[in-house]
Design an enzyme around this catalytic site. Structure first.
Site, PDB file in Angstrom:
ATOM      1  N   LYS A  68       6.187 -13.808   3.995  1.00 41.54           N
ATOM      2  CA  LYS A  68       6.463 -14.641   2.824  1.00 41.54           C
ATOM      3  C   LYS A  68       7.951 -14.490   2.494  1.00 41.54           C
ATOM      4  CE  LYS A  68       5.047 -17.253  -0.683  1.00 41.54           C
ATOM      5  NZ  LYS A  68       4.499 -18.616  -0.542  1.00 41.54           N
ATOM      6  N   ASP A  95      -4.816  -7.507   5.298  1.00 41.60           N
ATOM      7  CA  ASP A  95      -6.127  -7.203   4.707  1.00 41.60           C
ATOM      8  C   ASP A  95      -6.833  -8.502   4.334  1.00 41.60           C
ATOM      9  OD1 ASP A  95      -8.200  -5.644   3.512  1.00 41.60           O
ATOM     10  OD2 ASP A  95      -7.304  -6.063   1.554  1.00 41.60           O
ATOM     11  N   ASP A 134     -10.231 -10.674   6.314  1.00 41.42           N
ATOM     12  CA  ASP A 134     -11.546 -11.069   5.767  1.00 41.42           C
ATOM     13  C   ASP A 134     -11.726 -12.587   5.913  1.00 41.42           C
ATOM     14  OD1 ASP A 134     -12.024  -8.403   4.978  1.00 41.42           O
ATOM     15  OD2 ASP A 134     -12.992  -9.013   3.110  1.00 41.42           O
ATOM     16  N   ASP A 151       0.864 -18.305   3.222  1.00 34.93           N
ATOM     17  CA  ASP A 151      -0.029 -19.294   2.612  1.00 34.93           C
ATOM     18  C   ASP A 151      -0.424 -20.358   3.642  1.00 34.93           C
ATOM     19  OD1 ASP A 151       2.676 -19.919   2.479  1.00 34.93           O
ATOM     20  OD2 ASP A 151       2.613 -20.811   0.484  1.00 34.93           O
ATOM     21  N   TYR A 185       0.839  -1.205   0.000  1.00 39.68           N
ATOM     22  CA  TYR A 185       0.000   0.000   0.000  1.00 39.68           C
ATOM     23  C   TYR A 185       0.876   1.259   0.000  1.00 39.68           C
ATOM     24  CZ  TYR A 185      -4.240  -2.731   1.142  1.00 39.68           C
ATOM     25  OH  TYR A 185      -5.303  -3.603   1.122  1.00 39.68           O
TER      26      TYR A 185
HETATM   27  C1  IPM Z   1      -9.980  -2.570   4.680  1.00 38.65           C
HETATM   28  C2  IPM Z   1     -10.324  -2.247   3.243  1.00 38.65           C
HETATM   29  C3  IPM Z   1      -9.363  -1.208   2.687  1.00 38.65           C
HETATM   30  C4  IPM Z   1      -7.983  -1.829   2.679  1.00 38.65           C
HETATM   31  C5  IPM Z   1      -9.709  -0.651   1.305  1.00 38.65           C
HETATM   32  C6  IPM Z   1     -11.115  -0.176   1.211  1.00 38.65           C
HETATM   33  C7  IPM Z   1      -8.768   0.456   0.935  1.00 38.65           C
HETATM   34  O1  IPM Z   1     -10.363  -3.392   2.488  1.00 38.65           O
HETATM   35  O2  IPM Z   1      -9.958  -1.661   5.519  1.00 38.65           O
HETATM   36  O3  IPM Z   1      -9.755  -3.742   4.999  1.00 38.65           O
HETATM   37  O4  IPM Z   1      -7.600  -2.501   1.706  1.00 38.65           O
HETATM   38  O5  IPM Z   1      -7.257  -1.626   3.636  1.00 38.65           O
HETATM   39 MN    MN Z   2     -10.184  -5.220   3.645  1.00 38.53          MN
END
Ligand code: IPM
Ligand code: MN
Ligand code: NAD
Length: 332
Positions: free
Chosen positions: A164, A219, A223, A195, A120
């Site tokens: 990694k 990130d 999720d 992984d 990022y």
């Molecule tokens: C998060 C989101 C953000 C990220 C995006 C929307 C920029 O996915 O906060 O997890 O990738 O950090």
């Molecule tokens: Mn995210």
């Protein structure tokens, strides 16, 4: 930042389900008796459609005058030159640690995600035939995220450094720096390739306690972790720096369910609880989390968790438990 007294919170409801879940979080804060001065800001796709800019420089100044930020979610505008509002805020406020706790009846672990560098970095060259993104790992960036992870791991079981380094030489610096910090801090640690960590999160999530990792890995793994504990809609985050912070659910604006009244508000409510904790109101944070757990245990759930309740009913029930508790306390 504001001085002593009532804390000032910039509220960015955002887009999609953002305003729906932020409304819930604010209702719960009110029921918990939180005294805050709220500064609503229109930032995101809504603003971009109206003005062509999702976030203006004045907004950043207003945010800097507040103690912290509570954010719903922002839809990425369909603009090739768009600079992510969230990334801009994280960088401008130097919110280097993204703390993401995951809980269910039998799981309790935290992903600590580096929040300002890695893939990022924003250092990109975009061409028609070839595009590049520079992955930046610095010793300072790795050190400070490792310190933040060790702060959490010190009172828990163990730190796992996720990387990694078998492929990415930049991750050798990350791994080595995290190891040095953990050694110095006397924190028990191990490490795992990303992984394998993704696999273990599904098949053996109990093995994890505090994970520390770089930006994009964090990130994606968060999720995944949300899926493991039941839903993205349950999960909260704190983006923190030395003296500033932004709190948001980890999910996005969920356009597929926006406006239907079925978004799970718990991630936003828990983000508000994390905010109260950061503001020094530990008891309020603890009471909100207890009310959330009671609501889940009683089966008051939105459809993402297999329930039939709407956002409003879940919110009312959490708020009701807090008010009930407040009532019984004041009768003592
Ligand atoms: C998060 C989101 C953000 C990220 C995006 C929307 C920029 O996915 O906060 O997890 O990738 O950090
Ligand atoms: Mn995210
Ligand atoms: P998303 O997180 O919005 O949704 C993924 C899936 O999870 C969808 O099926 C959605 O319905 C479900 N979901 C998410 N939150 C939920 C909730 N509270 N209750 C019930 N179900 C929920 O991810 P996406 O669809 O990939 O992204 C949508 C937009 O949001 C994109 O523009 C993306 O860039 C943006 N985004 C913003 C943030 C943020 O502002 N913090 C975070 C992630 C994505």
């Amino acid at each position: 930042m504001s001085g002593e007294g009532v804390k000032k919170v910039a509220v960015i409801a955002g887009d999609g389900i953002g305003p729906e879940v932020v409304e819930s979080a604010l209702a719960v804060l009110q029921a918990a008796g939180a005294e805050l001065s709220l500064i609503p800001l229109e930032i995101g796709l809504c603003r971009w459609k109206r003005t062509g800019a999702a976030l203006a420089d004045e907004d950043l100044e207003t945010i800097k005058e507040c103690d912290c930020v509570l954010l719903g979610a922002i839809t990425t505008p369909p603009d090739p030159d768009y600079q992510s509002v969230l990334l801009r805020l994280r960088k401008a406020l130097d919110l280097y640690a993204n703390i993401r706790p995951f809980r269910s009846c039998d799981l309790d672990f935290i992903i600590v995600r580096e929040n300002t560098e890695g893939l990022y970095s924003g250092l990109e060259e975009v061409g028609v035939e070839e595009s590049r993104t520079l992955r930046v790992i610095t010793r300072r960036g790795s050190e400070r995220i490792a310190e933040a992870a060790c702060d959490l791991a010190a009172s828990r079981q163990k730190l796992t450094i996720v990387h990694k380094s078998n492929v990415l030489r930049s991750d050798r610096l990350f791994l080595q720096t995290c190891r040095e910090v953990a050694e110095r801090r006397g924190v028990l640690y191990d490490d795992m390739l990303v992984d394998a960590a993704a696999y273990n999160l599904v098949v053996n999530p109990q093995r994890f306690d505090v994970l520390v990792t770089t930006n994009l890995f964090g990130d994606i793994l968060s999720d995944e972790a949300a899926g493991v504990v039941g839903s993205l809609g349950l999960c909260a985050s704190a983006n923190v720096g030395a003296s500033r912070a932004l709190f948001e659910p980890i999910h996005g604006s969920a356009p597929d369910i926006a406006g239907k009244g079925i978004a799970n508000p718990i991630g936003a409510i828990r983000s508000a609880a994390m905010m109260m904790e950061w503001l020094g109101e530990q008891e309020t944070a603890r009471r909100i989390e207890a009310a959330v757990q009671r609501v889940l245990a009683n089966g008051v759930k939105t459809p993402d968790l297999g329930g039939r309740c709407g956002t409003a009913e879940v919110t009312r029930t959490v708020a009701g438990y807090l008010e009930e508790e407040g009532g019984s306390l004041s009768e003592e």
